[in-house]
Design a protein around this motif. Structure first.
Motif, PDB file in Angstrom:
ATOM      1  N   VAL A   1     -66.558 -82.388 -20.758  1.00 33.73           N
ATOM      2  CA  VAL A   1     -66.148 -83.162 -19.588  1.00 33.73           C
ATOM      3  C   VAL A   1     -65.149 -84.208 -20.050  1.00 33.73           C
ATOM      4  O   VAL A   1     -65.440 -84.989 -20.947  1.00 33.73           O
TER       5      VAL A   1
ATOM      6  N   GLU B   1     -67.822 -81.493  -9.270  1.00 37.03           N
ATOM      7  CA  GLU B   1     -69.274 -81.496  -9.458  1.00 37.03           C
ATOM      8  C   GLU B   1     -69.636 -81.679 -10.931  1.00 37.03           C
ATOM      9  O   GLU B   1     -70.663 -82.247 -11.267  1.00 37.03           O
ATOM     10  N   ASP B   2     -68.743 -81.192 -11.846  1.00 38.96           N
ATOM     11  CA  ASP B   2     -69.005 -81.390 -13.271  1.00 38.96           C
ATOM     12  C   ASP B   2     -68.841 -82.862 -13.630  1.00 38.96           C
ATOM     13  O   ASP B   2     -69.638 -83.448 -14.343  1.00 38.96           O
TER      14      ASP B   2
ATOM     15  N   LYS C   1     -71.607 -85.178 -12.810  1.00 35.11           N
ATOM     16  CA  LYS C   1     -72.820 -85.163 -13.630  1.00 35.11           C
ATOM     17  C   LYS C   1     -72.886 -86.373 -14.559  1.00 35.11           C
ATOM     18  O   LYS C   1     -73.938 -86.754 -15.039  1.00 35.11           O
ATOM     19  N   VAL C   2     -71.718 -86.942 -14.855  1.00 36.27           N
ATOM     20  CA  VAL C   2     -71.687 -88.086 -15.771  1.00 36.27           C
ATOM     21  C   VAL C   2     -71.861 -89.364 -14.949  1.00 36.27           C
ATOM     22  O   VAL C   2     -71.052 -89.658 -14.079  1.00 36.27           O
ATOM     23  N   GLU C   3     -72.936 -90.081 -15.230  1.00 36.32           N
ATOM     24  CA  GLU C   3     -73.149 -91.312 -14.470  1.00 36.32           C
ATOM     25  C   GLU C   3     -72.682 -92.501 -15.310  1.00 36.32           C
ATOM     26  O   GLU C   3     -73.243 -92.781 -16.373  1.00 36.32           O
TER      27      GLU C   3
ATOM     28  N   PRO D   1     -70.901 -82.515 -23.620  1.00 38.40           N
ATOM     29  CA  PRO D   1     -70.457 -81.656 -22.526  1.00 38.40           C
ATOM     30  C   PRO D   1     -68.929 -81.612 -22.499  1.00 38.40           C
ATOM     31  O   PRO D   1     -68.271 -82.575 -22.873  1.00 38.40           O
TER      32      PRO D   1
ATOM     33  N   ASN E   1     -76.507 -91.790 -18.210  1.00 39.99           N
ATOM     34  CA  ASN E   1     -77.456 -90.662 -18.093  1.00 39.99           C
ATOM     35  C   ASN E   1     -77.386 -89.694 -19.272  1.00 39.99           C
ATOM     36  O   ASN E   1     -77.633 -88.514 -19.129  1.00 39.99           O
TER      37      ASN E   1
END
Ligand code: MSP
Length: 659
Positions: A530, A556-557, A560-562, A528, A617
């Motif tokens: 990111v 918010e992007d 998404k990365v935990e 991604p 994740n």
């Protein structure tokens, strides 16, 4: 060789559009392409069809998930399938989509024929139904649960059109008897015969519970059952109701995987018989390529993709491996190690080396011109005999679709030529007239052998065969060469060699496998865009692509990365992968196995107990065959990207989230 070009029509299955092609689908399409090229070299007018099977509940569901209309979803997928086949050099002559108008017309016409001939009636179908998935379920889980979503199934009755399959038991058995080659291989034939002998039930061929399908004219909401729809694609691709005009029907060969043989050898001929249409001549069911001894599926995370292999080793290497490694018809295991081993030994050291050795000697000693052969010695005769005998043998094996045998024969001739060169040592001969003549004879013999094996190998190795062919200065394109006329002795002396091109550069196995796996991971789980502040996640040495500095993302992007604090419990090296360590990491809720590309910079023992940042994740992926379920975060330092693990200077709890 047929007088007027005889037609040959072959098909692959039409593939589902709820996923993209993996090596299993590629295998069938490659085999179809090999047969197509071979048949053309035998003088046939060949059409090969492949395409996409675009209706049904699964597509309905996938489109919904993607938030687009079904038609839009399938159009994109069909484009992707078609584009991949084009990219891989195995394009269809006819690419059929089950949403094509011509196909819709053909299905409706076939249904009318069956109905007018009295083989279709209306009745009720009762079965176990999943309300959530909108589908009848044939094999429920214990307790009558849906195998897909585990919800309880209900018994539902719906009105359907039925096909009188039961009346075809005898006609089918008679047909199999009269056409003993219809089902191949033999073991599958016996399976199908006993299935039909066991009795056939009428088959529901329309549904009212599915929306995304071909409508039954005047009978909405009935749509055709996916297999009645899909099988008909073979006919719609070559003219549909007007099939006689083009003259390719009945098909000569349907190539299928063993999973769908019953549909092709029981339902399909019965539908055609009911409509009074000619029945295909042969259905060939091949086995599966397995990964880790299981059928490939994306959910299991064991799919092998064609593109990374082709990028690393070339399409010919993939074609050669798939056809050489496993006897056509049987299952086989896919392994990157075996692929690269075969590439180096058979292609780089085998064909590639023979071609470059021969060309280099002709270039150096005879200014690139093939000499006239002089008096032949027994060893020259023996080699000529072996190559001549191989021609008949290879053609016979191609005809039987015994690809592995055909290739084995070709490669044993290559091996004989290698030995011949090694024992004759043309490079050691001197400058006297006799010795020069002898050298000329040896090199003509080797070049002639190369010409023969190249023509024979072309259906499997089209790209490299074309290169060797032009290296040998041959006037006609190798794919247009007529195999029926291939004989020892046709290489014209004084032919000037063409330009030498690299065929199969040798590769380092470990590095090649790592690169293929990294590309496959990237294709399956694209990185991604990111940014990970001040640190670069690494796993398997594959660095993530950071977005350009000007590209901003919203919180918010990032959310998404935990990322969590993990503690390394064990660390060990992986045999054959010198950059990777296999770790087990406690992430608070569970212990995960994670591979990290840090083996060249960290001793495994030094890592035990260390707390690191872990991306938890990420979809699991395989690195060098080892499952990696997460990613350790590290900074990437210096031009060589040395990984430096993140650390915490204060006490942190294992499992704490990084924000
Ligand atoms: N849409 C149906 C076929 C309709 S034909 C009228 C279908 N599609 S599929 O996308 O699932 O493709 C199945 C075919 O892909 C198999 O029959 C086989 O040709 C090929 N393979 C898929 N996985 C495979 C392996 N792992 N190994 C070898 N071939 C496999 O079924």
């Amino acid at each position: 060789m047929p007088e007027k070009k005889e037609k040959f029509y072959l098909t692959t299955p039409i593939y589902y559009t709820n996923g993209l092609p993996h090596i299993g689908h590629t295998y069938t399409t490659i085999v179809a392409d090999v047969i197509r090229r071979y048949k053309r070299m035998r003088g046939y007018d060949v059409v090969m069809t492949t395409g996409t099977d675009e209706h049904g509940v699964n597509v309905e569901r996938a489109a919904k998930k993607a938030g687009v209309a079904e038609s839009e979803f399938v159009a994109k997928m069909a484009d992707a399938w078609r584009a991949l086949w084009d990219e891989l050099g195995i394009p269809a002559d006819e690419f059929v989509r089950t949403t094509d108008l011509q196909h819709v017309r053909t299905v409706q016409w076939l249904f009318r024929q069956c109905k007018e001939n009295g083989y279709v009636y209306k009745g009720n179908y009762t079965g176990l139904y999943c309300i959530y998935d909108n589908a009848f379920v044939n094999e429920p889980k214990p307790g009558n649960l849906c195998p897909d979503c585990d919800r309880p199934l209900e018994t539902v009755t719906e009105e359907n059109y039925f096909f009188k399959l039961s009346t075809f038991q005898k006609p089918l058995l008679d047909f199999y008897r009269k056409n003993p080659d219809f089902i191949q291989p033999e073991t599958r034939k016996n399976e199908i015969i006993s299935f039909v002998e066991g009795g056939l039930k009428d088959l529901s061929i329309t549904r009212t519970t599915i929306r995304w399908g071909i409508p039954v004219p005047g009978e909405e909401p009935h749509v055709f059952y996916v297999w009645f729809d899909a099988l008909t694609a073979y006919l719609s691709a070559v003219g549909g109701p007007e099939y006689e005009k083009r003259g390719y029907w009945p098909a000569d060969l349907h190539l299928v995987g063993k999973d769908i043989i019953r549909f092709h050898t029981v339902y399909w001929p019965a539908f055609l018989m009911a409509a009074m249409l000619p029945v295909p001549k042969q259905v060939w069911a091949h086995g599966w390529f397995l990964m880790d001894a299981a059928k490939m599926s994306k959910s299991k995370g064991n799919v092998v993709l064609p593109r990374p292999i082709v990028n690393m080793l070339g399409m010919d290497a993939l074609r050669y491996f798939l056809l050489r490694e496993v006897v056509f018809g049987q299952d086989g295991n896919f392994s990157y190690d075996a692929l690269v081993t075969r590439y180096n030994s058979d292609l780089a050291n085998g064909l590639g080396n023979l071609a470059s050795r021969t060309a280099a000697l002709i270039e150096k000693n005879f200014a690139g011109k093939i000499l006239k052969p002089g008096a032949r010695q027994p060893q020259d005769e023996a080699l000529a005999k072996e190559a001549q005998a191989a021609i008949g043998d290879v053609l016979e094996n191609y005809d039987k679709l015994s690809f592995a045998r055909a290739l084995e024969t070709i490669w044993s001739v290559i091996g004989a030529a290698d030995k011949y060169l090694t024992s004759e040592q043309p490079w050691a001969l001197g400058n006297s007239e006799d010795e020069q003549a002898r050298e000329g004879t040896i090199l003509w013999t080797t070049a002639e052998l190369l010409r023969i094996v190249t023509a024979l190998a072309y259906p499997v190795l089209p790209e490299s065969a074309a290169k060797v062919w032009s290296l040998l200065g041959q006037p006609v394109a190798v794919g247009k060469f007529e195999l029926d006329g291939l004989r020892w002795g046709q290489l014209v002396p004084a032919t000037a060699l063409g330009k030498a091109q690299t065929l199969f550069p040798r590769v380092d196995k470990t590095e090649a496998v790592e690169r293929i796996e990294a590309m496959a991971n990237e294709e399956l789980n694209p990185t991604p865009a990111v940014p990970v502040p001040a640190a670069t996640p690494i796993a398997g040495g594959a660095a993530s692509a950071a977005p350009a500095a000007s590209e901003k993302i919203g919180i918010e992007d990032f959310a998404k990365v935990e990322m969590r604090v993990g503690q390394i419990k064990t660390a060990e090296r992986i045999v054959g992968a010198d950059k990777l360590l296999k770790l087990t990491v406690d992430i608070g809720t569970e212990i995960r196995q994670i591979c990290a590309g840090i083996a060249q910079y960290y001793e495994p023992e030094s890592l035990i107990g260390r707390k690191v940042a872990v991306v938890v994740n990420l979809a699991p992926r395989k690195l060098r065959g080892v499952e990696s379920n997460g990613m350790i975060v590290a900074a990437s330092v210096g031009p060589e990207g040395r990984p430096v693990l993140t650390g915490f200077h204060e006490e942190v709890e294992v499992g704490a989230r990084l924000k």
